[in-house]
Design an enzyme around this catalytic site. Structure first.
Site, short mmCIF file in Angstrom:
data_model
loop_
_atom_site.label_atom_id
_atom_site.label_comp_id
_atom_site.label_asym_id
_atom_site.label_seq_id
_atom_site.Cartn_x
_atom_site.Cartn_y
_atom_site.Cartn_z
CG HIS A 98 -0.26 -0.17 2.53
ND1 HIS A 98 0.13 -1.42 2.98
CD2 HIS A 98 0.12 0.70 3.49
CE1 HIS A 98 0.70 -1.30 4.16
NE2 HIS A 98 0.73 -0.03 4.49
CG HIS A 100 0.93 5.18 4.14
ND1 HIS A 100 0.19 5.06 5.30
CD2 HIS A 100 1.70 4.07 4.08
CE1 HIS A 100 0.52 3.92 5.91
NE2 HIS A 100 1.44 3.31 5.19
#
Ligand code: AMP
Length: 137
Positions: A98, A100
């Site tokens: 992921h 951010h």
């Protein structure tokens, strides 16, 4: 075992969804460094950037850019941090890749190290931030 983010993609765990396509999914981080902090994940549970096949990694930054533009517009940020923690040594806690996207404001004194975060005042405020970003896509 499924990662928590796979459960979010599958709807088993609720999220504040910002974006979804065949390969990617984006939603608000529940412990935001700054309100509007958004995570952009691959739908498949690759552990980190090193594991993503090229066909998907080629598309990842385009999607991240699209969402970053919406985050900046929707939160009226002055800028943003794009962060990815790869491996435990680098501070990764959820082993499902992921990025951010963290909205930033002049002199906001955000500490990007683990351990500190902002709180949404209430669920409605989190929903408002989601809507502001989604409406800026
Ligand atoms: P990292 O340390 O880079 O692995 O970041 C994991 C991020 O996932 C943290 O910023 C958490 O706040 C966030 N997170 C964990 N569980 C959830 C959840 N259920 N919904 C939204 N964000 C989450």
């Amino acid at each position: 075992m499924k990662t928590i983010f796979e459960k979010i993609v599958g709807g088993e765990i609720p999220s504040h969804k910002i974006y979804e396509d065949d390969n990617f999914f984006a939603f608000l981080d529940i412990f935001p460094k700054k309100k509007g902090h958004t995570l952009v994940i691959t739908k498949k549970p690759f552990k980190n950037l090193l594991e993503i096949p090229k066909a998907i990694s080629d598309k990842y930054l385009q999607v991240v850019q699209k969402i970053a533009i919406a985050v900046v517009i929707g939160t009226k940020a002055d800028g943003f941090n794009l962060v990815m923690n790869n491996s435990e040594a680098a501070g990764q806690e959820v082993f499902h890749v992921h990025f951010h996207i963290i909205p930033r404001y002049k002199n906001d004194a955000v500490d990007l190290n683990p351990g500190t975060h902002e709180e949404y005042s209430n669920p409605e405020e989190m929903e408002e931030f989601k809507n502001k970003i989604v409406n800026s896509l």
